[in-house]
Design an enzyme around this catalytic site. Structure first.
Site, short mmCIF file in Angstrom:
data_model
loop_
_atom_site.label_atom_id
_atom_site.label_comp_id
_atom_site.label_asym_id
_atom_site.label_seq_id
_atom_site.Cartn_x
_atom_site.Cartn_y
_atom_site.Cartn_z
NE ARG A 1 -9.48 2.26 0.04
CZ ARG A 1 -8.56 3.18 0.39
NH1 ARG A 1 -8.39 4.50 1.23
NH2 ARG A 1 -7.35 2.50 1.53
NE ARG B 1 -3.94 3.18 8.45
CZ ARG B 1 -2.72 2.49 7.66
NH1 ARG B 1 -1.74 3.18 8.11
NH2 ARG B 1 -3.45 0.90 7.74
CE LYS C 1 -5.24 -2.05 7.77
NZ LYS C 1 -5.73 -1.56 6.42
CG HIS D 1 2.47 2.19 2.31
ND1 HIS D 1 2.12 2.54 3.53
CD2 HIS D 1 0.91 1.91 1.88
CE1 HIS D 1 0.87 2.29 3.58
NE2 HIS D 1 0.50 1.05 2.95
CG ASP E 1 0.20 -3.06 4.08
OD1 ASP E 1 -0.70 -2.90 3.18
OD2 ASP E 1 0.69 -2.24 4.58
#
Length: 183
Positions: A4, A64, A94, A107, A181
């Site tokens: 981020r 990931r 997660k 998503h 999420d």
């Protein structure tokens, strides 16, 4: 932080860390990640990812994940979790109940996991059980269609009483914080 913010330390992808054999190194990395988070006033990290990378067609998990077996994923995630939480930064495992064996990005649509309850408990939930037994602070629930856990068609795990209350809180005895999420 580097996901981020720029000008912060960047760590290897979990897929690379899956090859590490010394769990103390991964724990030390978790400590360093937590130290950086503490400097920024961040008290939670939305990691580690505990999805098992057991579907080559998965468009979102891949690098990931720590690996292709439940043992590799659990062992490495536990080491990172211990490092993070030793510095008072809450780890968040997660994507519950497991996004590794899907071929859809949650998503964008609702992935369908048509596995038996036994398979889900034996494979996908294995890392969660290990981390919960060792004091995991929080869990992020994914948006998945898992009929073995939620018989009502179209109800994602993130909104499922059966998944969150019956399985996560009661069966797995999780007492920490629960997040959903991103949509």
């Amino acid at each position: 932080l580097s996901m981020r913010l720029d000008s912060t330390y960047r760590y290897p992808w979990n897929m690379s860390l899956g090859a590490v054999q010394d769990m103390k190194l991964l724990e030390q990395m978790g400590v360093q990640m937590a130290e950086q988070a503490n400097r920024m006033g961040v008290h939670f990290t939305f990691g580690p990812v505990v999805d098992i990378n057991n579907n080559a067609a998965n468009p979102i998990i891949g690098n990931r994940s720590f690996g292709e077996t439940r043992e590799i994923v659990a062992e490495r995630a536990l080491a990172v979790m211990k490092g993070l939480q030793s510095q008072n930064v809450f780890a968040t495992a997660k994507h519950f109940p497991g996004h590794g064996d899907t071929s859809t990005d949650s998503h964008h649509s609702l992935p369908y996991l048509d596995f038996s309850k036994k398979r889900l408990y034996d494979i996908e939930l294995y890392p969660y059980k290990k981390l919960i037994q060792n004091g995991l602070a929080s869990i992020m629930v994914a948006h998945l269609d898992v009929p073995a856990f939620e018989p009502q068609k179209g109800v994602p795990t993130s909104l499922s009483y059966n998944t969150i209350t019956k399985i996560l809180k009661e069966d797995l005895e999780f007492e920490g914080l629960i997040f959903t999420d991103a949509l």
